[in-house]
Design a protein around this motif. Structure first.
Motif, short mmCIF file in Angstrom:
data_model
loop_
_atom_site.label_atom_id
_atom_site.label_comp_id
_atom_site.label_asym_id
_atom_site.label_seq_id
_atom_site.Cartn_x
_atom_site.Cartn_y
_atom_site.Cartn_z
N LYS A 115 -3.42 -5.70 -29.44
CA LYS A 115 -4.80 -5.51 -28.96
C LYS A 115 -5.80 -5.72 -30.09
CE LYS A 115 -3.62 -2.21 -25.36
NZ LYS A 115 -3.78 -0.83 -24.89
N LEU A 116 -5.49 -5.22 -31.27
CA LEU A 116 -6.38 -5.37 -32.42
C LEU A 116 -6.50 -6.84 -32.83
CD1 LEU A 116 -8.07 -4.11 -34.71
CD2 LEU A 116 -5.95 -3.98 -36.03
N ILE A 117 -5.37 -7.52 -32.93
CA ILE A 117 -5.39 -8.93 -33.32
C ILE A 117 -6.11 -9.76 -32.26
CG2 ILE A 117 -3.92 -10.96 -33.69
CD1 ILE A 117 -1.89 -9.01 -34.97
N PHE A 118 -5.81 -9.53 -31.00
CA PHE A 118 -6.42 -10.30 -29.93
C PHE A 118 -7.94 -10.08 -29.89
CE2 PHE A 118 -7.74 -11.15 -25.57
CZ PHE A 118 -7.21 -12.41 -25.39
N SER A 119 -8.36 -8.84 -29.99
CA SER A 119 -9.80 -8.57 -29.94
C SER A 119 -10.51 -9.13 -31.18
CB SER A 119 -10.08 -7.07 -29.79
OG SER A 119 -9.56 -6.36 -30.89
N THR A 120 -9.88 -9.07 -32.34
CA THR A 120 -10.48 -9.63 -33.56
C THR A 120 -10.64 -11.14 -33.44
OG1 THR A 120 -9.50 -7.87 -34.89
CG2 THR A 120 -10.24 -9.84 -36.05
N LEU A 126 -14.32 -13.04 -33.32
CA LEU A 126 -14.65 -14.06 -34.32
C LEU A 126 -14.86 -15.43 -33.67
CD1 LEU A 126 -12.26 -13.08 -37.24
CD2 LEU A 126 -14.73 -12.79 -37.12
N THR A 127 -14.10 -15.74 -32.65
CA THR A 127 -14.28 -17.00 -31.93
C THR A 127 -15.64 -17.04 -31.25
OG1 THR A 127 -11.90 -17.20 -31.59
CG2 THR A 127 -13.32 -18.51 -30.15
N GLY A 177 -9.96 -20.77 -33.08
CA GLY A 177 -9.90 -19.47 -32.43
C GLY A 177 -9.46 -19.57 -30.99
N PHE A 178 -9.98 -20.57 -30.29
CA PHE A 178 -9.56 -20.77 -28.90
C PHE A 178 -8.07 -21.08 -28.84
CE2 PHE A 178 -8.91 -23.51 -25.18
CZ PHE A 178 -9.26 -22.61 -24.18
N GLY A 214 -0.11 -16.97 -24.44
CA GLY A 214 1.12 -17.65 -24.07
C GLY A 214 2.36 -16.94 -24.61
N ALA A 215 2.28 -16.46 -25.83
CA ALA A 215 3.43 -15.74 -26.40
C ALA A 215 3.65 -14.41 -25.70
CB ALA A 215 3.19 -15.52 -27.89
N LYS A 216 2.59 -13.79 -25.23
CA LYS A 216 2.74 -12.49 -24.57
C LYS A 216 3.30 -12.66 -23.16
CE LYS A 216 2.17 -8.38 -25.87
NZ LYS A 216 3.14 -7.87 -26.82
#
Length: 70
Positions: free
Chosen positions: A13-18, A22-23, A57-58, A66-68
């Motif tokens: 969640k932290l990585i995805f939201s960051t 940023l994107t 970023g996209f 996709g990995a999730k």
């Protein structure tokens, strides 16, 4: 996709939201530079850097989702 919210770890969640924030910031800054930046070489270089950043970023967002799913 995960069956419930508990399948998503806090780290994901932290990585995805960051990456998402940023994107979006890069996209917004790129648009603002294009509209209000002027025609100097520095503005063009900054706009190109922002453009590259939001494209990467996209790609990262698509890769994370996709990995999730798998």
């Amino acid at each position: 996709m995960p069956e419930n919210k508990s399948d998503l770890s806090p780290r994901f969640k932290l990585i995805f939201s960051t990456v998402t924030v940023l994107t979006m910031l890069s996209l917004i800054l790129s648009v603002l530079l294009a509209v209000f930046g002027g025609e100097t070489e520095q503005v063009r270089a900054a706009a190109e850097a922002c453009s590259t950043t939001y494209k990467m970023g996209f790609g990262a967002i698509v890769g994370l989702v996709g990995a999730k799913v798998m």
